[in-house]
Design a protein around this motif. Sequence first.
Motif, PDB file in Angstrom:
ATOM      1  N   MET A   1      42.219  40.119  48.206  1.00 53.17           N
ATOM      2  CA  MET A   1      42.731  38.930  47.115  1.00 53.17           C
ATOM      3  C   MET A   1      41.699  38.990  46.130  1.00 53.17           C
ATOM      4  N   GLU A   2      42.192  38.797  45.044  1.00 57.67           N
ATOM      5  CA  GLU A   2      41.541  38.350  43.936  1.00 57.67           C
ATOM      6  C   GLU A   2      42.124  37.163  43.279  1.00 57.67           C
ATOM      7  N   SER A   3      41.008  36.401  42.623  1.00 56.18           N
ATOM      8  CA  SER A   3      41.600  35.194  42.163  1.00 56.18           C
ATOM      9  C   SER A   3      40.906  35.049  40.578  1.00 56.18           C
ATOM     10  N   ARG A   4      41.398  34.240  39.716  1.00 55.58           N
ATOM     11  CA  ARG A   4      40.950  33.782  38.397  1.00 55.58           C
ATOM     12  C   ARG A   4      41.359  32.474  38.081  1.00 55.58           C
TER      13      ARG A   4
ATOM     14  N   ILE B   1      46.266  33.701  41.604  1.00 55.71           N
ATOM     15  CA  ILE B   1      45.908  34.705  42.849  1.00 55.71           C
ATOM     16  C   ILE B   1      46.751  35.957  43.096  1.00 55.71           C
ATOM     17  N   ARG B   2      46.085  37.053  43.386  1.00 53.16           N
ATOM     18  CA  ARG B   2      46.882  38.478  43.725  1.00 53.16           C
ATOM     19  C   ARG B   2      46.452  38.749  45.064  1.00 53.16           C
ATOM     20  N   CYS B   3      47.264  38.883  45.930  1.00 54.49           N
ATOM     21  CA  CYS B   3      46.961  39.510  47.331  1.00 54.49           C
ATOM     22  C   CYS B   3      47.441  40.889  47.366  1.00 54.49           C
ATOM     23  N   ASP B   4      47.050  41.622  48.194  1.00 58.45           N
ATOM     24  CA  ASP B   4      47.184  43.113  48.262  1.00 58.45           C
ATOM     25  C   ASP B   4      47.674  43.621  49.441  1.00 58.45           C
TER      26      ASP B   4
ATOM     27  N   THR C   1      52.209  44.113  46.588  1.00 57.70           N
ATOM     28  CA  THR C   1      51.498  42.972  45.769  1.00 57.70           C
ATOM     29  C   THR C   1      52.164  41.621  45.705  1.00 57.70           C
TER      30      THR C   1
ATOM     31  N   TYR D   1      44.783  28.073  39.513  1.00 59.03           N
ATOM     32  CA  TYR D   1      44.043  29.457  39.914  1.00 59.03           C
ATOM     33  C   TYR D   1      45.507  30.435  39.804  1.00 59.03           C
TER      34      TYR D   1
ATOM     35  N   GLU E   1      51.620  37.501  43.785  1.00 59.93           N
ATOM     36  CA  GLU E   1      50.986  36.926  42.809  1.00 59.93           C
ATOM     37  C   GLU E   1      51.568  35.446  43.018  1.00 59.93           C
TER      38      GLU E   1
END
Length: 139
Positions: A1-4, A12-15, A112, A10, A114
Amino acid sequence: MESRKVSDGYIIRCDIGEEIVSVLTDFAEEKGIYSGTVTGIGALKTISLGYVDIPNKDYIRKEFDDMYELLNLTGNFSRFEGKVMLHCHAVFSDVNFQVYGGHLFNGVVAVTAEFYIRPGDLEINRVYDDATGIKKIEF
């Protein structure tokens, strides 16, 4: 997971392989998000949905074990018994464009996923409702 962080929340992207309900719940707990909304799209596998069965005070559950397009996830954050709770529903489709939907218990990312979280400005709590068996927002 990455977030901005963005101006009103926020992204968020989960992989691949991440379970989205737990990732989103853990993220909200970490950030102190006790109200707010989440929306999302993506591709999932190993999905567990529910349909609320009020007479039996439980959910009828169904498992889906294939690859699906997550057409829409909509949900909200609150607290139940002191912990962040994500209440969300999802709509997804299979390779034949057959659509399914319901209360999302869990879903694993196939490609992915989002999400956009917009935190609220207050704390919302839930309580267990004996009459229905669900956790209702407490005002």
